[in-house]
Design an enzyme around this catalytic site. Structure first.
Site, mmCIF file in Angstrom:
data_model
loop_
_atom_site.group_PDB
_atom_site.id
_atom_site.type_symbol
_atom_site.label_atom_id
_atom_site.label_comp_id
_atom_site.label_asym_id
_atom_site.label_seq_id
_atom_site.Cartn_x
_atom_site.Cartn_y
_atom_site.Cartn_z
ATOM 1 N N HIS A 9 0.276 -1.472 -0.309
ATOM 2 C CA HIS A 9 0.205 -0.058 0.171
ATOM 3 C C HIS A 9 1.071 1.161 -0.665
ATOM 4 O O HIS A 9 -0.014 2.044 -0.497
ATOM 5 C CB HIS A 9 -1.254 0.275 1.032
ATOM 6 C CG HIS A 9 -0.162 0.150 2.295
ATOM 7 N ND1 HIS A 9 0.277 -0.583 3.642
ATOM 8 C CD2 HIS A 9 -0.781 1.737 3.276
ATOM 9 C CE1 HIS A 9 0.673 0.126 4.346
ATOM 10 N NE2 HIS A 9 0.216 0.934 4.342
ATOM 11 N N GLU A 67 3.800 5.812 -3.300
ATOM 12 C CA GLU A 67 3.651 6.785 -2.398
ATOM 13 C C GLU A 67 5.301 6.758 -2.034
ATOM 14 O O GLU A 67 6.258 8.333 -2.604
ATOM 15 C CB GLU A 67 2.651 7.154 -1.795
ATOM 16 C CG GLU A 67 3.265 8.066 -1.089
ATOM 17 C CD GLU A 67 3.048 10.136 -1.667
ATOM 18 O OE1 GLU A 67 2.268 9.724 -2.830
ATOM 19 O OE2 GLU A 67 3.007 10.425 -0.889
ATOM 20 N N ASP A 68 6.201 5.982 -1.973
ATOM 21 C CA ASP A 68 6.777 6.418 -0.858
ATOM 22 C C ASP A 68 8.476 5.777 -1.905
ATOM 23 O O ASP A 68 9.453 6.338 -0.867
ATOM 24 C CB ASP A 68 7.137 6.036 0.064
ATOM 25 C CG ASP A 68 5.803 5.666 1.411
ATOM 26 O OD1 ASP A 68 5.734 7.400 0.755
ATOM 27 O OD2 ASP A 68 5.432 5.874 2.502
ATOM 28 N N ASP A 90 -4.226 0.484 8.432
ATOM 29 C CA ASP A 90 -3.510 1.539 8.190
ATOM 30 C C ASP A 90 -3.270 2.211 9.226
ATOM 31 O O ASP A 90 -2.457 2.409 10.093
ATOM 32 C CB ASP A 90 -3.430 1.857 6.468
ATOM 33 C CG ASP A 90 -2.562 3.068 5.853
ATOM 34 O OD1 ASP A 90 -0.945 2.588 7.092
ATOM 35 O OD2 ASP A 90 -2.164 3.954 5.906
ATOM 36 N N ASP A 118 -24.076 -0.639 32.819
ATOM 37 C CA ASP A 118 -24.478 -1.540 32.005
ATOM 38 C C ASP A 118 -22.680 -1.420 31.583
ATOM 39 O O ASP A 118 -22.322 -2.272 30.162
ATOM 40 C CB ASP A 118 -24.812 -1.397 30.756
ATOM 41 C CG ASP A 118 -24.270 0.015 30.024
ATOM 42 O OD1 ASP A 118 -24.053 0.308 31.154
ATOM 43 O OD2 ASP A 118 -24.777 0.573 29.101
HETATM 44 MN MN MN Z 1 0.858 3.345 5.732
#
Ligand code: MN
Length: 731
Positions: free
Chosen positions: A72, A76-77, A139, A259
């Site tokens: 995932h 992006e990274d 995540d 409760d």
């Molecule tokens: Mn992540």
């Protein structure tokens, strides 16, 4: 770090047909892609996607979802691209990872507008494939679990966003286990002391009741066994955050929460659920009003169970949830469980059931997006829905009107159109006449009965729950209220002229308008009626030579209460004689003019709904709307003034009185007092009212910023172990 074979093992345990080669390739690919990247904790970055995947194996999800979790963060990274992932893992997984990448870019913006936009994009990404949401929630859960490594500021922001959006979203999707953990973690980071207090008390309670719980479990299982029902009986305890929010919501002390403990009975089919209820109700008396059948009528998030409370073994109140194994899985895993049951246990299906309520909700919410409301509006709307579980109603023509729970036909009418609201005189719900104040239920068809030339009663403003309705009612009533004040003012002015031995006429008053700095006669009369202008001044404007003998009494400035008041509010109150700045410095709208303003004893704090009571010749006293003292003015509506707080970011402190009953032990006063101090409240005075050998009652006069601040302090005091009860006292 989770090893390659461990990940495969976890999946194989619930899915024997898993594509091991696919899992292995994803593992190696992500490991290489992330390389030596590190997390804030100092761990290798790659541990994060693995943990996310591990969380999803607990939900027993399909291969594509697990692989998407492993991958995932790669686009992006790292240098990975969608095209590469498409070609290596297929377009289905490519699409999922791409959806998650779009969301990742959105994380952690602090601006509200941006947050709203994020949420919109989140839902759009989910609409393409709901598995995106499952990975995103996992995540977020892993990030929350490792939140202590990031900076305090970032921590607060993430925790807040989680509590605001992700936890309710998980709840809305029926994923209770995930929701609980997200909430408890956020609670712990946002309010560490409160979290610690609640957790400690829950822990103590668990210790104290260990034996009792075991006894009840055994006795229940035994009794059911005698009837040939094989059931799994488990005691369970409420979660810290849900305990805290219930205390806050209902102003209850810890002891009053009935409760905190409950028991869950899991059986094999629906028939048995009802048989269990039969056995339990025959053996132990049921507590009236506590029976709820969510099997025949499931909750909005597909939750199904039967709830009941009985006076059980040892005369203990025992809460029971009775459900089948399948219902139990749905209660814990929500939409993720639906995936599982699509094609039976062995082969998890990637497609979620389109009939599930949760899925339908998602779809409706996404449709609403398509209608193009602004992102902020949308967030506000959706947030309301996430929190309060909305009701969906229909117009006779079938138009869907979504309202927050608790909404009435009044809100419905204004949601349709302002003119419909303003002219509403009655309602038909599902074809039958119903009061305009009746709370609406899901699926109601509502027809508004209208009559033109109506003004909505001002009281509706307090009843309406939607902002739109309230604003419209306020607007519509303003003119009507003004006319009322003018009528009252006319009577007051007539009397003043009479007393002065003069004759009143509008023709004489008209030339005097500039002297009174008003542009119309109605303005003058309404101002007098509101108490903003003295009737004597009107006489003087028409007859400048006229001298009034009777003077209004000036407040006694030697009265210590007067000065204390001035000090507390940091403003100088006007006296009838004085001409300096005064009332308009008070953080209250709806007051101008010459009248001195005071607060009722024990005060009102911003956030309280307030009214002003006018005493001619004396001034205006501001009361919280729930003040019992107001009953004395019920039959004099002309003295009631509509006033409103005008505080933005409150810096001033306001007085409030609270009464605390605590165990009579050394340190109880100190504990309460230091808690108030820690929370930024001031203590003006403490008195001891009652003292018995074991209890003492203390009255604290404190100062707080606003109602939220006050409620926060009250709830925290309530959590203290030596405190029995704490109440606010309104004079
Ligand atoms: Mn992540």
């Amino acid at each position: 770090m989770l090893r390659q074979y461990e990940l495969v093992d976890r999946v194989r345990r619930y899915n024997p047909h898993t594509d091991e080669d696919l899992l292995n390739r994803a593992y190696v690919y992500a490991m290489r892609a992330h390389g030596q990247q590190k997390r804030a904790s100092g761990d290798l970055y790659f541990t994060h996607p693995l943990e996310v995947a591990a969380i999803l194996t607990e939900l027993r999800l399909d291969d594509a979802t697990i692989v998407a979790a492993v991958l995932h963060d790669t686009i992006e990274d790292t240098g990975a691209t969608k095209a590469e992932i498409d070609s290596l893992f297929g377009p289905e997984i490519g699409q999922l990872v791409d959806g998650l990448t779009k969301l990742k870019k959105l994380d952690l913006v602090s601006k509200r507008a941006a947050q709203a936009e994020n949420f919109r994009k989140l839902l759009l990404a989910i609409s393409e494939d709901v598995r995106v949401l499952l990975v995103k929630l996992a995540d977020r859960l892993h990030n929350m679990r490792t939140l202590h490594y990031v900076s305090a500021e970032k921590r607060a922001r993430i925790a807040e966003e989680t509590l605001d959006i992700y936890a309710p979203l998980a709840g809305r999707m029926g994923m209770q286990t995930l929701r609980d953990e997200l909430e408890n973690l956020s609670f712990r980071y946002l309010m560490p002391e409160a979290f610690a207090m609640v957790s400690t008390r829950l822990e103590d309670l668990r210790e104290t009741n260990r034996e009792l719980i075991r006894t009840i479990e055994e006795e229940l299982a035994h009794e059911l066994g005698l009837q040939g029902i094989e059931a799994e009986v488990r005691g369970r305890q409420k979660q810290p955050y849900s305990v805290w929010s219930k205390m806050e919501r209902k102003s209850l002390a810890f002891e009053q929460l009935s409760d905190i403990f409950g028991f869950r009975v899991v059986v094999s089919d629906v028939d048995e659920c009802y048989r269990v209820i039969g056995v339990v109700h025959t053996k132990w008396p049921m507590v009236p009003g506590r029976f709820k059948d969510y099997i025949s009528t499931p909750k909005q998030n597909d939750y199904r169970s039967i709830h009941t409370t009985v006076v059980g073994p040892g005369r203990q109140r025992v809460e029971l949830q009775v459900r089948t194994r399948e219902m139990h899985d749905i209660a814990r895993f929500g939409i993720a469980a639906h995936a599982l049951y699509k094609d039976g246990r062995d082969a998890p299906a990637p497609v979620l059931s389109q009939e599930s309520n949760a899925y339908q909700w998602l779809k409706r919410t996404i449709d609403m997006l398509a209608e193009g409301s602004s992102p902020e509006e949308f967030l506000e709307h959706t947030r309301l829905e996430l929190f309060h579980d909305q009701v969906f109603c229909f117009t006779p023509k079938g138009r869907l009107i979504a309202l927050p729970r608790g909404a009435t036909p009044i809100d419905f009418a204004y949601a349709v159109h302002t003119s419909v609201g303003n002219s509403a005189v009655g309602a038909k719900i599902n074809g039958r006449l119903a009061p305009l104040l009746a709370p609406l239920n899901n699926g109601d068809e509502v027809e508004i009965v209208r009559a033109e030339g109506q003004t909505p009663p001002a009281a509706w403003e307090a009843i309406a729950v939607t902002g739109k309705a309230r604003a419209a009612i306020r607007r519509a009533t303003r003119d009507a209220v003004r006319a009322q004040y003018a009528g009252l003012g006319r009577q007051i002015v007539l009397r003043a002229f009479e007393r002065a031995g003069k004759k009143f006429s509008e023709d004489k008053l008209r030339p005097a308008l500039p002297r009174l700095a008003r542009s119309s006669i109605e303005d003058v009369l309404a101002a007098v009626g509101r108490g903003e202008m003295f009737s004597g001044d009107v006489v003087k404007a028409v007859y400048p030579d006229f001298k009034e003998e009777r003077k209004a009494p000036a407040p006694d400035r030697s009265d210590p209460g007067w000065f204390r008041m001035q000090k507390a509010y940091g403003v100088e109150f006007k006296s009838p004689g004085g001409a300096t700045a005064g009332a308009d410095a008070l953080p209250i709208r709806g007051l101008q003019g010459d009248l001195p303003v005071t607060f009722a004893p024990n005060g009102a704090v911003p956030g309280d709904r307030i009214v002003g009571i006018m005493t001619p010749g004396e001034g205006i006293t501001v009361y919280p709307i729930q003040s019992p003292a107001l009953a004395a003015f019920d039959d004099q509506p002309e003295r009631w003034l509509d006033v409103r707080w005008d505080v933005e970011d409150a810096q001033a402190l306001f007085p409030a009185r609270i009464v605390v009953a605590a165990i009579n032990e050394p340190g109880s006063l100190g504990a309460v007092a230091s808690l108030i101090g820690e929370q930024g409240g001031n203590i003006d005075d403490v008195t001891f009212n009652k003292k018995s050998p074991d209890f003492r009652q203390m009255t604290f006069d404190i100062q707080v910023f606003d109602l939220k601040h006050l409620n926060d302090i009250l709830t925290r005091i309530r959590v203290l172990p030596m405190v029995h009860s704490v109440e606010r006292v309104i004079g």
